[in-house]
Design an enzyme around this catalytic site. Structure first.
Site, PDB file in Angstrom:
ATOM      1  N   ILE A  17      -9.777   4.849   9.299  1.00  0.00           N
ATOM      2  CA  ILE A  17     -10.572   3.615   9.281  1.00  0.00           C
ATOM      3  C   ILE A  17     -11.140   3.286  10.666  1.00  0.00           C
ATOM      4  CG2 ILE A  17      -8.719   1.927   9.716  1.00  0.00           C
ATOM      5  CD1 ILE A  17      -9.991   0.285   7.359  1.00  0.00           C
ATOM      6  N   ASN A  30       0.795  -7.325  11.752  1.00  0.00           N
ATOM      7  CA  ASN A  30       1.985  -8.134  11.477  1.00  0.00           C
ATOM      8  C   ASN A  30       1.728  -9.557  11.983  1.00  0.00           C
ATOM      9  OD1 ASN A  30       2.734  -8.256  14.290  1.00  0.00           O
ATOM     10  ND2 ASN A  30       3.458  -6.152  14.071  1.00  0.00           N
ATOM     11  N   GLY A  38       1.398   2.315  12.689  1.00  0.00           N
ATOM     12  CA  GLY A  38       0.505   2.576  11.556  1.00  0.00           C
ATOM     13  C   GLY A  38      -0.951   2.325  11.897  1.00  0.00           C
ATOM     14  N   ASP A  40      -2.427  -0.451  12.481  1.00  0.00           N
ATOM     15  CA  ASP A  40      -2.533  -1.434  13.569  1.00  0.00           C
ATOM     16  C   ASP A  40      -2.553  -0.712  14.927  1.00  0.00           C
ATOM     17  OD1 ASP A  40      -2.419  -3.747  15.070  1.00  0.00           O
ATOM     18  OD2 ASP A  40      -0.566  -4.501  14.186  1.00  0.00           O
ATOM     19  N   THR A 124       1.247  -0.880   2.209  1.00  0.00           N
ATOM     20  CA  THR A 124       1.859   0.289   1.563  1.00  0.00           C
ATOM     21  C   THR A 124       2.431   1.307   2.550  1.00  0.00           C
ATOM     22  OG1 THR A 124      -0.227   1.535   1.399  1.00  0.00           O
ATOM     23  CG2 THR A 124       0.315   0.057  -0.411  1.00  0.00           C
ATOM     24  N   GLY A 125       2.439   0.963   3.838  1.00  0.00           N
ATOM     25  CA  GLY A 125       3.080   1.811   4.836  1.00  0.00           C
ATOM     26  C   GLY A 125       4.445   1.234   5.191  1.00  0.00           C
ATOM     27  N   ALA A 126       4.568   0.754   6.410  1.00  0.00           N
ATOM     28  CA  ALA A 126       5.847   0.213   6.892  1.00  0.00           C
ATOM     29  C   ALA A 126       6.355  -0.945   6.029  1.00  0.00           C
ATOM     30  CB  ALA A 126       5.680  -0.261   8.339  1.00  0.00           C
ATOM     31  N   TYR A 127       5.445  -1.694   5.377  1.00  0.00           N
ATOM     32  CA  TYR A 127       5.870  -2.855   4.598  1.00  0.00           C
ATOM     33  C   TYR A 127       6.383  -2.481   3.203  1.00  0.00           C
ATOM     34  CZ  TYR A 127       4.467  -6.424   8.016  1.00  0.00           C
ATOM     35  OH  TYR A 127       4.380  -7.232   9.128  1.00  0.00           O
TER      36      TYR A 127
HETATM   37  P1  ADP Z   1       1.747  -2.140   6.521  1.00  0.00           P
HETATM   38  O1  ADP Z   1       2.689  -2.608   7.598  1.00  0.00           O
HETATM   39  O2  ADP Z   1       0.820  -3.228   6.017  1.00  0.00           O
HETATM   40  O3  ADP Z   1       2.438  -1.405   5.432  1.00  0.00           O
HETATM   41  P2  ADP Z   1       0.852   0.379   7.788  1.00  0.00           P
HETATM   42  O4  ADP Z   1      -0.112   0.529   8.900  1.00  0.00           O
HETATM   43  O5  ADP Z   1       2.263   0.789   8.012  1.00  0.00           O
HETATM   44  O6  ADP Z   1       0.730  -1.148   7.303  1.00  0.00           O
HETATM   45  O7  ADP Z   1       0.324   1.191   6.538  1.00  0.00           O
HETATM   46  C1  ADP Z   1      -0.761   0.788   5.744  1.00  0.00           C
HETATM   47  C2  ADP Z   1      -1.541   1.998   5.292  1.00  0.00           C
HETATM   48  O8  ADP Z   1      -2.427   2.398   6.337  1.00  0.00           O
HETATM   49  C3  ADP Z   1      -0.685   3.233   4.972  1.00  0.00           C
HETATM   50  O9  ADP Z   1      -1.118   3.758   3.717  1.00  0.00           O
HETATM   51  C4  ADP Z   1      -1.036   4.198   6.106  1.00  0.00           C
HETATM   52  O10 ADP Z   1      -0.984   5.545   5.658  1.00  0.00           O
HETATM   53  C5  ADP Z   1      -2.455   3.794   6.402  1.00  0.00           C
HETATM   54  N1  ADP Z   1      -3.016   4.202   7.708  1.00  0.00           N
HETATM   55  C6  ADP Z   1      -2.385   4.500   8.865  1.00  0.00           C
HETATM   56  N2  ADP Z   1      -3.274   4.811   9.831  1.00  0.00           N
HETATM   57  C7  ADP Z   1      -4.508   4.720   9.251  1.00  0.00           C
HETATM   58  C8  ADP Z   1      -5.856   4.930   9.716  1.00  0.00           C
HETATM   59  N3  ADP Z   1      -6.117   5.312  10.969  1.00  0.00           N
HETATM   60  N4  ADP Z   1      -6.872   4.740   8.823  1.00  0.00           N
HETATM   61  C9  ADP Z   1      -6.639   4.345   7.569  1.00  0.00           C
HETATM   62  N5  ADP Z   1      -5.395   4.130   7.072  1.00  0.00           N
HETATM   63  C10 ADP Z   1      -4.347   4.320   7.904  1.00  0.00           C
END
Ligand code: ADP
Length: 178
Positions: A17, A30, A38, A40, A124-127
């Protein structure tokens, strides 16, 4: 994959992204807005320190809400920082908070006159939000918003992995056909 909702395009693609050229990309931040891992971490690394400087002045962000900064060195002009719910099993208003994170992000974009927004898969990542459930909530919330807000012309979901993209494609098909 791309479908039309009213006059708007809703697109699903795989990618990073931080490379998107939309008017705004959305950060799955957060509540502190002071950086994390992730997506962020990737956004702050690619956008440079100016984004974090702006975030420091915003006083955090409640789950389900969204706040705006510029895009720093990113190709996108703005970053909309939203906070999704942490998954606690599904009975702690997780779907409502997740839907609100998407809606509030689009409201913030509209208030700034922006027309194209790119989202990651929030929570859907860390959360830990199960992605099949999250995809359904995300796509329903965005589709409903686009139906009633023609000012937004394009929403792109940028899924980081091919399996994640496939989950979103299946969810969009089931929502679309039902
Ligand atoms: P949250 O804490 O809301 O779960 P995360 O960043 O841990 O957020 O994960 C959210 C999603 O973003 C995950 O599916 C992860 O694979 C995805 N992600 C991580 N890096 C990128 C990126 N550079 N571009 C798009 N999606 C990403």
């Amino acid at each position: 994959m791309e479908i039309q909702i009213g006059r708007a395009a809703l697109q699903l693609k795989q990618g990073d992204i931080t490379r998107e050229t939309a008017d705004a990309i959305v950060n799955a931040a957060n509540s502190s807005l002071l950086g994390g891992g992730g997506v962020d971490g990737a956004i702050h690394r690619a956008g440079g320190p100016a984004i974090l400087e702006e975030c420091r002045r915003l006083g955090g962000c409640e789950p389900g809400d969204a706040k705006l900064t510029t895009g720093g060195k990113l190709p996108a002009r703005y970053v909309i920082h939203t906070v999704g719910p942490i998954w606690h099993g599904g009975r702690s208003r997780e779907p409502e908070i997740l839907a609100s994170a998407y809606r509030r992000s689009l409201e913030v974009a509209m208030a700034k006159g922006l027309r194209s927004v790119a989202f990651p898969s929030i929570s859907t990542g860390a959360y830990g939000y199960p992605i099949e459930k999250a995809a359904r909530v995300a796509l329903t919330a965005v589709a409903e918003f686009l139906q009633s807000h023609p000012e937004i012309e394009r929403v792109t979901f940028v899924l980081f992995s091919s399996p994640d993209l496939q989950v979103y494609e299946a969810a969009l098909q089931s929502i679309h056909l039902s």
